[in-house]
Enzyme design. Structure first.
Site, mmCIF file in Angstrom:
data_model
loop_
_atom_site.group_PDB
_atom_site.id
_atom_site.type_symbol
_atom_site.label_atom_id
_atom_site.label_comp_id
_atom_site.label_asym_id
_atom_site.label_seq_id
_atom_site.Cartn_x
_atom_site.Cartn_y
_atom_site.Cartn_z
ATOM 1 N N GLY A 124 0.789 -1.161 0.122
ATOM 2 C CA GLY A 124 0.111 -0.071 0.128
ATOM 3 C C GLY A 124 1.026 1.291 0.110
ATOM 4 O O GLY A 124 1.282 1.706 0.994
ATOM 5 N N GLU A 366 2.942 1.211 -11.570
ATOM 6 C CA GLU A 366 4.035 1.007 -10.961
ATOM 7 C C GLU A 366 4.999 2.260 -11.815
ATOM 8 O O GLU A 366 6.171 1.790 -12.166
ATOM 9 C CB GLU A 366 4.719 -0.045 -11.337
ATOM 10 C CG GLU A 366 4.026 -1.215 -10.252
ATOM 11 C CD GLU A 366 4.850 -2.586 -9.973
ATOM 12 O OE1 GLU A 366 6.118 -2.556 -9.795
ATOM 13 O OE2 GLU A 366 4.326 -3.807 -9.880
HETATM 14 C C1 LIG Z 1 -5.364 -1.635 -11.306
HETATM 15 C C2 LIG Z 1 -4.380 -0.679 -10.466
HETATM 16 C C3 LIG Z 1 -3.561 -1.488 -9.639
HETATM 17 C C4 LIG Z 1 -2.659 -0.793 -8.887
HETATM 18 N N1 LIG Z 1 -2.016 -1.449 -7.899
HETATM 19 C C5 LIG Z 1 -1.297 -0.547 -6.830
HETATM 20 C C6 LIG Z 1 -0.798 -1.392 -5.661
HETATM 21 O O1 LIG Z 1 -0.770 -2.584 -5.627
HETATM 22 N N2 LIG Z 1 -0.027 -0.677 -4.910
HETATM 23 C C7 LIG Z 1 0.008 0.635 -4.802
HETATM 24 O O2 LIG Z 1 0.589 1.189 -3.928
HETATM 25 N N3 LIG Z 1 -0.392 1.634 -6.068
HETATM 26 C C8 LIG Z 1 -1.019 0.857 -7.024
HETATM 27 N N4 LIG Z 1 -1.624 1.211 -8.157
HETATM 28 C C9 LIG Z 1 -1.476 2.689 -8.090
HETATM 29 C C10 LIG Z 1 -0.491 3.267 -9.369
HETATM 30 O O3 LIG Z 1 0.702 2.860 -8.926
HETATM 31 C C11 LIG Z 1 -0.574 4.693 -9.611
HETATM 32 O O4 LIG Z 1 -2.102 4.860 -10.303
HETATM 33 C C12 LIG Z 1 0.225 5.218 -10.614
HETATM 34 O O5 LIG Z 1 1.629 5.561 -9.861
HETATM 35 C C13 LIG Z 1 0.063 6.620 -10.872
HETATM 36 O O6 LIG Z 1 -0.357 7.654 -9.819
HETATM 37 P P1 LIG Z 1 -1.947 8.443 -9.837
HETATM 38 O O7 LIG Z 1 -3.199 7.338 -10.193
HETATM 39 O O8 LIG Z 1 -2.256 9.029 -8.463
HETATM 40 O O9 LIG Z 1 -1.731 9.433 -11.046
HETATM 41 P P2 LIG Z 1 -1.082 10.750 -10.697
HETATM 42 O O10 LIG Z 1 0.071 10.931 -9.932
HETATM 43 O O11 LIG Z 1 -2.105 11.727 -10.147
HETATM 44 O O12 LIG Z 1 -0.869 11.430 -12.156
HETATM 45 C C14 LIG Z 1 -1.925 12.094 -13.139
HETATM 46 C C15 LIG Z 1 -1.157 12.247 -14.194
HETATM 47 O O13 LIG Z 1 -0.230 13.308 -14.332
HETATM 48 C C16 LIG Z 1 1.041 12.784 -14.615
HETATM 49 N N5 LIG Z 1 2.214 13.408 -13.719
HETATM 50 C C17 LIG Z 1 2.286 13.326 -12.533
HETATM 51 N N6 LIG Z 1 3.196 13.934 -12.012
HETATM 52 C C18 LIG Z 1 3.882 14.358 -12.998
HETATM 53 C C19 LIG Z 1 5.204 15.144 -13.461
HETATM 54 N N7 LIG Z 1 6.157 15.348 -12.421
HETATM 55 N N8 LIG Z 1 5.419 15.309 -14.809
HETATM 56 C C20 LIG Z 1 4.979 14.921 -15.751
HETATM 57 N N9 LIG Z 1 3.651 14.116 -15.642
HETATM 58 C C21 LIG Z 1 3.117 13.949 -14.131
HETATM 59 C C22 LIG Z 1 1.001 11.069 -14.571
HETATM 60 O O14 LIG Z 1 2.288 10.757 -15.388
HETATM 61 C C23 LIG Z 1 -0.296 11.046 -14.921
HETATM 62 O O15 LIG Z 1 -0.301 11.065 -16.563
HETATM 63 C C24 LIG Z 1 -2.470 0.683 -9.035
HETATM 64 C C25 LIG Z 1 -3.389 1.293 -9.884
HETATM 65 C C26 LIG Z 1 -4.169 0.756 -10.528
HETATM 66 C C27 LIG Z 1 -4.958 1.438 -11.606
#
Ligand SMILES: Cc1cc2nc3c(=O)[nH]c(=O)nc-3n(C[C@H](O)[C@H](O)[C@H](O)COP(=O)(O)OP(=O)(O)OC[C@H]3O[C@@H](n4cnc5c(N)ncnc54)[C@H](O)[C@@H]3O)c2cc1C
Length: 382
Positions: A124, A366
């Protein structure tokens, strides 16, 4: 330099390929459609030793290496990504942190059941308000006597709510560093701990037969000895875990990209248009040739990253390149395979429709593709 697999790795690839064809393929469309977790498939994967692939025999593991895990993920994802990501998350995010950072007691307590596949573990990190910017996390753990008291929430956590989930490795803010920043640590929270709520599974576009939940922690108390590794080392731990995990996700993406080629070659030979198999049209042949180029080059990219990892060399940039290129390749191949299938490709019952729905998350989970580009650019001094 040797890109050819040795006999042991080839044999593993072959046996997982057969398992995916004979055990996963016949049942997975039904699980996918009904959003059910394939317990029976997971149980059989456990019996085959897949959950123990990269762990030593003393914990019941297969004593293999990270390449063995990647090959298994590739072959599973060639047929289905939900099953593959269940294995990926269980090992890379669930058991590996305990193997790498756990005390002898934590390892003895948790690893045998995780390694056998009898139980699953989750990681998490992501929160509803913080994903890419994971260090912005708000979940807090405060030491109260000999217990951690955890408050906060986590989003999108894979394997966190199955009937066999044993624990969640939870990243939380545990204090303030000397320079005023956040002190982040990882704490093991066993399933069923009072104060931990596992919310209903999400309705997802893809990975529909995998388990993903939002979690909340409301004065959730666990013993102080559930701290995983050193206090304050949580950030370094998850950065390392994610670097490794990216190679595994790249392997999974290569499997999906190759599965698109497999299905397209088969369909191109049997579907007729204008009096001939569509595979006789150069437009279709070239599309499939391009798909094979993407799958092949993405495979070489993850082989390179895993070789560096196994040799104890720096592999951060190589892992980011592999993940970025493999997820791009999976998306492009899924789009092209769906095109080759025409209207049937838009029907959920075809494997390519599943590939199409499963490909997108590979550019997000990831570390998004933007995050991979940031890592690559940083490694170039930019
Ligand atoms: C099916 C699924 C399974 C998952 N499993 C896990 C799990 O087991 N454990 C866990 O901890 N997480 C898990 N995740 C979470 C996943 O790792 C995150 O969704 C991912 O890291 C992106 O984070 P966010 O969704 O908050 O997007 P955000 O960080 O909000 O990003 C939104 C957009 O902004 C862009 N962005 C953000 N910062 C920047 C920057 N500095 N420069 C340019 N662009 C940027 C991103 O690339 C993206 O396009 C899972 C997600 C899904 C959908």
């Amino acid at each position: 330099m040797d890109f050819l697999l040795d006999e042991e790795h080839e044999a593993l690839r072959e046996s997982v390929r057969e398992f995916a064809r004979d055990v996963v393929a016949p049942v997975i469309a039904d699980h996918y459609e009904h959003h059910t977790f394939p317990y029976d498939v997971v149980r059989q994967m456990g019996k085959m030793g897949l959950f123990g692939l990269p762990f030593p025999e003393e914990y019941g593991g297969m004593g293999g290496d990270y390449l063995a895990l990647c090959l298994a993920l590739e072959e599973l994802a060639r047929v289905d990504s939900s099953v593959a990501v269940t294995l990926e998350a269980a090992i890379s995010l669930g058991a590996m942190p305990i193997y790498r950072y756990g005390t002898p007691e934590q390892k003895a307590r948790w690893l045998p059941k995780l390694v056998s596949g009898e139980a699953l573990a989750a990681f998490g990190l992501t929160e509803p308000g913080f994903g890419s910017d994971a260090a912005g996390m708000q979940t807090r753990a405060v030491l109260d006597g000999d217990e951690w008291v955890i408050n906060g929430s986590k989003a999108f956590i894979t394997n966190s709510g199955t009937e066999i989930t044993a624990l969640i490795n939870v990243a939380a803010v545990t204090g303030t560093t000397a320079d005023g920043g956040k002190e982040i640590s990882t704490i093991i929270v066993p399933s069923g701990t009072p104060g931990l709520t596992v919310h209903p599974g999400y309705s997802k576009v893809g990975w529909c037969a995998s388990d993903t939940h939002e979690l909340s922690f409301d004065d959730c108390r666990v013993p102080a000895e559930n701290l995983l590794g050193e206090r304050g080392r949580g950030l370094a731990q998850f950065l390392r875990i994610l670097d490794e995990g990216r190679i595994a996700i790249a392997a999974l993406a290569v499997g999906l990209a190759q599965g698109c080629v497999d299905e397209s070659v088969r369909y191109a030979g049997q579907r007729h248009a204008f009096g001939q198999p569509i595979g006789d049209f150069q437009a279709i042949k070239f599309k499939i040739a391009d798909m094979q180029v993407r799958a092949h080059t993405a495979r070489l990219a993850y082989y390179d990253a895993v070789a560096r990892l196994l040799a104890g060399r720096e592999f951060k940039q190589a892992a980011a390149i592999a993940k970025l290129h493999a997820s791009d390749s999976a998306m492009a191949n899924a789009r092209d395979a769906t095109q080759i299938f025409g209207g049937y490709g838009f029907m959920n019952e075809t494997p390519v429709a599943r590939f199409y729905r499963d490909a997108k998350i590979l550019e997000i989970g990831e570390g998004t593709s933007e995050v991979q580009r940031m890592i690559i650019a940083r490694s170039l001094g930019l």
